[in-house]
Design a protein around this motif. Structure first.
Motif, PDB file in Angstrom:
ATOM      1  N   HIS A  73       9.965   2.133   1.950  1.00 56.10           N
ATOM      2  CA  HIS A  73       9.175   1.206   1.121  1.00 56.10           C
ATOM      3  C   HIS A  73       9.583   1.275  -0.347  1.00 56.10           C
ATOM      4  CE1 HIS A  73       6.527   4.827   0.761  1.00 56.10           C
ATOM      5  NE2 HIS A  73       6.413   4.380  -0.462  1.00 56.10           N
ATOM      6  N   ASN A  76      12.714  -0.791  -0.665  1.00 57.96           N
ATOM      7  CA  ASN A  76      12.370  -2.210  -0.687  1.00 57.96           C
ATOM      8  C   ASN A  76      11.830  -2.614  -2.049  1.00 57.96           C
ATOM      9  OD1 ASN A  76      10.047  -4.300  -0.504  1.00 57.96           O
ATOM     10  ND2 ASN A  76      11.405  -4.786   1.199  1.00 57.96           N
ATOM     11  N   GLN A  77      10.981  -1.757  -2.612  1.00 58.37           N
ATOM     12  CA  GLN A  77      10.409  -2.098  -3.916  1.00 58.37           C
ATOM     13  C   GLN A  77      11.471  -2.148  -5.012  1.00 58.37           C
ATOM     14  OE1 GLN A  77       7.412  -3.151  -4.701  1.00 58.37           O
ATOM     15  NE2 GLN A  77       6.223  -2.740  -2.864  1.00 58.37           N
ATOM     16  N   PRO A 102       4.651  -9.750   3.023  1.00 57.76           N
ATOM     17  CA  PRO A 102       5.677  -9.452   2.014  1.00 57.76           C
ATOM     18  C   PRO A 102       5.351 -10.022   0.637  1.00 57.76           C
ATOM     19  CG  PRO A 102       6.549 -10.892   3.741  1.00 57.76           C
ATOM     20  CD  PRO A 102       5.234 -10.407   4.208  1.00 57.76           C
ATOM     21  N   PHE A 104       2.349 -10.207  -0.686  1.00 56.35           N
ATOM     22  CA  PHE A 104       1.431  -9.229  -1.280  1.00 56.35           C
ATOM     23  C   PHE A 104       2.196  -7.989  -1.727  1.00 56.35           C
ATOM     24  CE2 PHE A 104      -2.205 -11.416   0.821  1.00 56.35           C
ATOM     25  CZ  PHE A 104      -3.051 -11.435  -0.264  1.00 56.35           C
ATOM     26  N   ALA A 105       3.124  -7.533  -0.880  1.00 57.04           N
ATOM     27  CA  ALA A 105       3.877  -6.317  -1.194  1.00 57.04           C
ATOM     28  C   ALA A 105       4.689  -6.503  -2.469  1.00 57.04           C
ATOM     29  CB  ALA A 105       4.789  -5.951  -0.029  1.00 57.04           C
ATOM     30  N   GLY A 109       2.851  -4.174  -5.136  1.00 57.24           N
ATOM     31  CA  GLY A 109       3.493  -2.880  -4.995  1.00 57.24           C
ATOM     32  C   GLY A 109       3.180  -2.247  -3.656  1.00 57.24           C
ATOM     33  N   ALA A 110       3.554  -0.975  -3.542  1.00 56.38           N
ATOM     34  CA  ALA A 110       3.530  -0.313  -2.239  1.00 56.38           C
ATOM     35  C   ALA A 110       2.119  -0.112  -1.709  1.00 56.38           C
ATOM     36  CB  ALA A 110       4.237   1.029  -2.325  1.00 56.38           C
ATOM     37  N   TYR A 111       1.121  -0.059  -2.578  1.00 58.84           N
ATOM     38  CA  TYR A 111      -0.232   0.169  -2.072  1.00 58.84           C
ATOM     39  C   TYR A 111      -1.261  -0.377  -3.040  1.00 58.84           C
ATOM     40  CZ  TYR A 111      -4.608   2.359  -1.000  1.00 58.84           C
ATOM     41  OH  TYR A 111      -5.925   2.558  -0.723  1.00 58.84           O
ATOM     42  N   ARG A 112      -2.214  -1.079  -2.507  1.00 58.86           N
ATOM     43  CA  ARG A 112      -3.360  -1.482  -3.313  1.00 58.86           C
ATOM     44  C   ARG A 112      -4.561  -1.654  -2.397  1.00 58.86           C
ATOM     45  NH1 ARG A 112      -3.915  -7.090  -6.300  1.00 58.86           N
ATOM     46  NH2 ARG A 112      -6.134  -6.965  -6.719  1.00 58.86           N
ATOM     47  N   LEU A 113      -5.679  -1.081  -2.765  1.00 58.09           N
ATOM     48  CA  LEU A 113      -6.876  -1.155  -1.923  1.00 58.09           C
ATOM     49  C   LEU A 113      -7.629  -2.440  -2.244  1.00 58.09           C
ATOM     50  CD1 LEU A 113      -8.665   0.314   0.183  1.00 58.09           C
ATOM     51  CD2 LEU A 113      -9.923   1.268  -1.717  1.00 58.09           C
TER      52      LEU A 113
END
Lengths: 252, 398
Positions: A73, A76-77, A102, A104-105, A109-113
């Motif tokens: 990941h 990819n970023q 993709p 959203f990614a 970024g790699a993580y967002r709640l």
């Protein structure tokens, strides 16, 4: 200096030398094809580029930064997207959602709640995904389960997923494998169009020479884990060493 | 409105109405009639259904969306229960601080257990969570007796400090309450030959379960929920799409742990005695049954499953041989005895057998759970082919 610099990469699987001292330099905004007979190490090389495998020695620089040891990941970023040999899509999700993820990614970024936001409110992402699906002529199929698509459509969907992130480098592992001629030509047209829009570098592994010679700016021939020749397509055609590698006969 | 689409809003409204009118709806049979024992509209059972609905809905966020099957969620139930009872002992008999602490404790335990367990997937993940839950159970049973009460369980005592409450002079443990409203307070209404009981404790559980249902609905419809479904579908692709699946998984695990913590807290609030057996693996297995029976990954499935299992547990276990003889007394004696003999293993103590058979039937013939059964019946009545074609994947609820 190219956007992707592979230097002295070696990879062993037990007694098998899968990659032996591979050097590769990919210039920005070009299409670089890697060809070679089965077992030449093409896919191994690609796996080293996306973090799936870590080479025993050597370095892989993307945009001046090493990709070795980074998680998929993270790579990819950095701007590398990959199309797999067998389409990797979210089969249980709808076609539209496959492209939303993709998007959203790319933005978050790699993580967002974002557990209490609604997808319907993300107009910019919805618009981007819609445009992407229209580009690949799949907007009519947006409600379908991705797993129910035909093989060619799965491939196009996977391509759309990668492209929706506007990657700097797109890695394509046999993008036309198992496709009918018409689908292959569609894919070539699609890739040509993407290329013409600019600002994208592609590394493509392909068996189908028609695809390779229609798209590639440069070709590297890999045989038994090492690069044999690297040149423009015109010079690769009929190159004695290439013939030898493919046909296994001594060149005369 | 409320961040939901029109369809979801209607859906939520129906759930709210059902919850509020449950004491009436679940009491369809007149008092004293032969069918009266099938009435479920009494507080104790309704509370339990609402609490287990919370537990199952939370579990479904993890299992239904990500496909990771946890076999240790009962640990969070136990932790929530102990947290609630300790608040009752130390602070106040008002359940609010206890509920908050039980959610927090459930979440904290879930962070630790989830962080370790999520290093593996598939069967190894299940085994790790099971191991943690059994550790918690055994510790609560033995070495942690000063905190958990060991095998006697933990309950509020007369002599407990309860520093926020007025000095207790009644000589008995004060009533569990919410700002003075006793959880046992019940408004009884005799109407149409039926006794309807509107119990404060049930409404606390019911309203909380609706709230938790609403939150779960939001999560299901959010980008986060979509990512969780993507993890279930193809984690490999998700990683190559630039998303780190670990924190998503952990968040889902912690959220479902907090749901379980709340459910445990409510259990202790309705019946202020927390025992270690709440953490046992059979309790973890029960919630898995509920979710699968109702329909994995659907919104209403876990609620149905929870209601179904708790109903059977309470109603079928009460039917004994004399009740059966009563039912079949119209038949000749030999037939009556035969029928009772056949049904005997399925009722009373043997209700688990009934549940097991039903579970097998559902899993074999309705892999989508009771929800799928409902959908099939709905289709039978509609008959006309759906103009929209196959249901869009974006709304896996109903």
């Amino acid at each position: 200096m190219g956007i992707l610099e592979v230097k002295g990469v070696n990879k062993r699987f037990g007694g098998l030398q899968a990659l032996g001292n591979v050097n590769l330099s990919v210039t920005e905004n070009t299409v670089h094809a890697i060809i070679g007979p089965n077992g030449a190490g093409k896919s191994t090389l690609l796996n080293c580029l996306v973090g799936k495998l870590i080479p025993d020695t050597g370095s892989v620089l993307f945009d001046g930064q090493s990709v070795l040891g980074r998680k998929p990941h993270e790579i990819n970023q950095m701007g590398i997207s990959r199309v797999f040999q067998t389409p990797e899509i979210f089969a249980d999700l709808s076609v539209f959602e496959n492209v939303l993820i993709p998007c959203f990614a790319k933005r978050d970024g790699a993580y967002r709640l974002h557990a209490f936001e609604t997808i319907a409110a993300e107009t910019d992402i919805l618009g981007k995904a819609e445009k992407m699906l229209r580009d690949v002529n799949m907007w009519d199929k947006r409600e379908m389960h991705a797993g129910a698509l035909s093989r060619g459509d799965k491939r196009r969907l996977e391509m759309a997923m990668c492209l929706s992130q506007s990657p700097k480098l797109l890695l394509l592992d046999e993008p036309t494998a198992g496709m009918a001629r018409a689908d292959t030509n569609n894919t070539i047209d699609l890739l040509k169009e993407i290329k013409s829009r600019g600002n994208i570098t592609m590394v493509i592994i392909e068996h189908d020479m028609h695809v390779v010679f229609s798209l590639a700016d440069r070709i590297t021939v890999l045989a038994q884990g090492s690069p044999l020749v690297e040149d423009v397509p015109e010079n690769i055609k009929g190159h004695p060493k290439v013939k030898e590698a493919y046909l296994g006969e001594a060149a005369h | 409105m409320l961040g939901l689409g029109k369809k979801d809003l209607m859906f939520l409204l129906i759930v709210v109405l059902l919850t509020l009118t449950a004491p009436i709806l679940l009491n369809p049979f007149p008092e004293g009639s032969a069918m009266a024992q099938f009435n479920a509209g009494y507080p104790d059972l309704m509370q339990r259904i609402a609490i287990f609905a919370i537990f199952a809905v939370g579990f479904n966020i993890l299992f239904g969306l990500t496909g990771y099957l946890s076999f240790g969620h009962a640990a969070f139930i136990g932790v929530g229960s102990y947290a609630m009872v300790w608040m009752m002992k130390l602070l106040t008999m008002n359940i609010l601080p206890g509920l908050i602490l039980s959610i927090v404790m459930g979440g904290l335990f879930a962070v630790v257990i989830g962080y370790v367990s999520l290093r593996r997937s598939g069967i190894y993940f299940s085994i790790l969570t099971l191991a943690f839950a059994q550790m918690c159970f055994n510790m609560a049973y033995s070495v942690l007796t000063p905190i958990t009460g060991g095998e006697n369980g933990l309950g509020p005592q007369i002599a407990d400090p309860r520093i926020l409450d007025a000095v207790n002079t009644s000589g008995s443990v004060p009533e569990v309450n919410l700002f003075g409203l006793s959880m046992r307070a019940t408004y009884k209404m005799d109407l149409w030959g039926r006794l309807f009981q509107f119990n404060a404790g049930y409404y606390v559980c019911g309203i909380l379960s609706v709230l938790m249902f609403y939150l779960a609905l939001r999560i299901f419809r959010s980008p986060f929920g979509m990512m969780l479904r993507a993890i279930k579908s193809n984690q490999h692709r998700l990683n190559y799409t630039g998303l780190n699946s670990k924190p998503y998984m952990l968040a889902a695990f912690v959220i479902s742990g907090m749901y379980a913590g709340l459910a445990g807290g409510l259990m202790a609030a309705m019946d202020p005695l927390a025992g270690a057996d709440r953490m046992q693996w059979s309790a973890s297995g029960e919630v898995v049954l509920m979710v699968i029976l109702g329909g994995v990954g659907t919104m209403l499935g876990p609620v149905l499953g929870a209601g179904f299992i708790k109903y059977f547990e309470n109603i079928f276990s009460k039917i004994n041989d004399s009740v059966l003889h009563d039912w079949f007394s119209i038949f000749p004696k030999w037939l009556e005895n035969l029928l009772v003999g056949i049904l005997h293993p399925f009722v009373g103590q043997g209700w688990n057998l009934t549940l097991g058979v039903l579970f097998m039937l559902v899993v074999i013939f309705l892999p989508g759970g009771l929800i799928e059964g409902g959908q099939r019946i709905g289709r039978l009545f509609r008959r006309k082919p759906d103009a929209k074609g196959p249901a869009p994947a974006s709304t896996p609820a109903e």
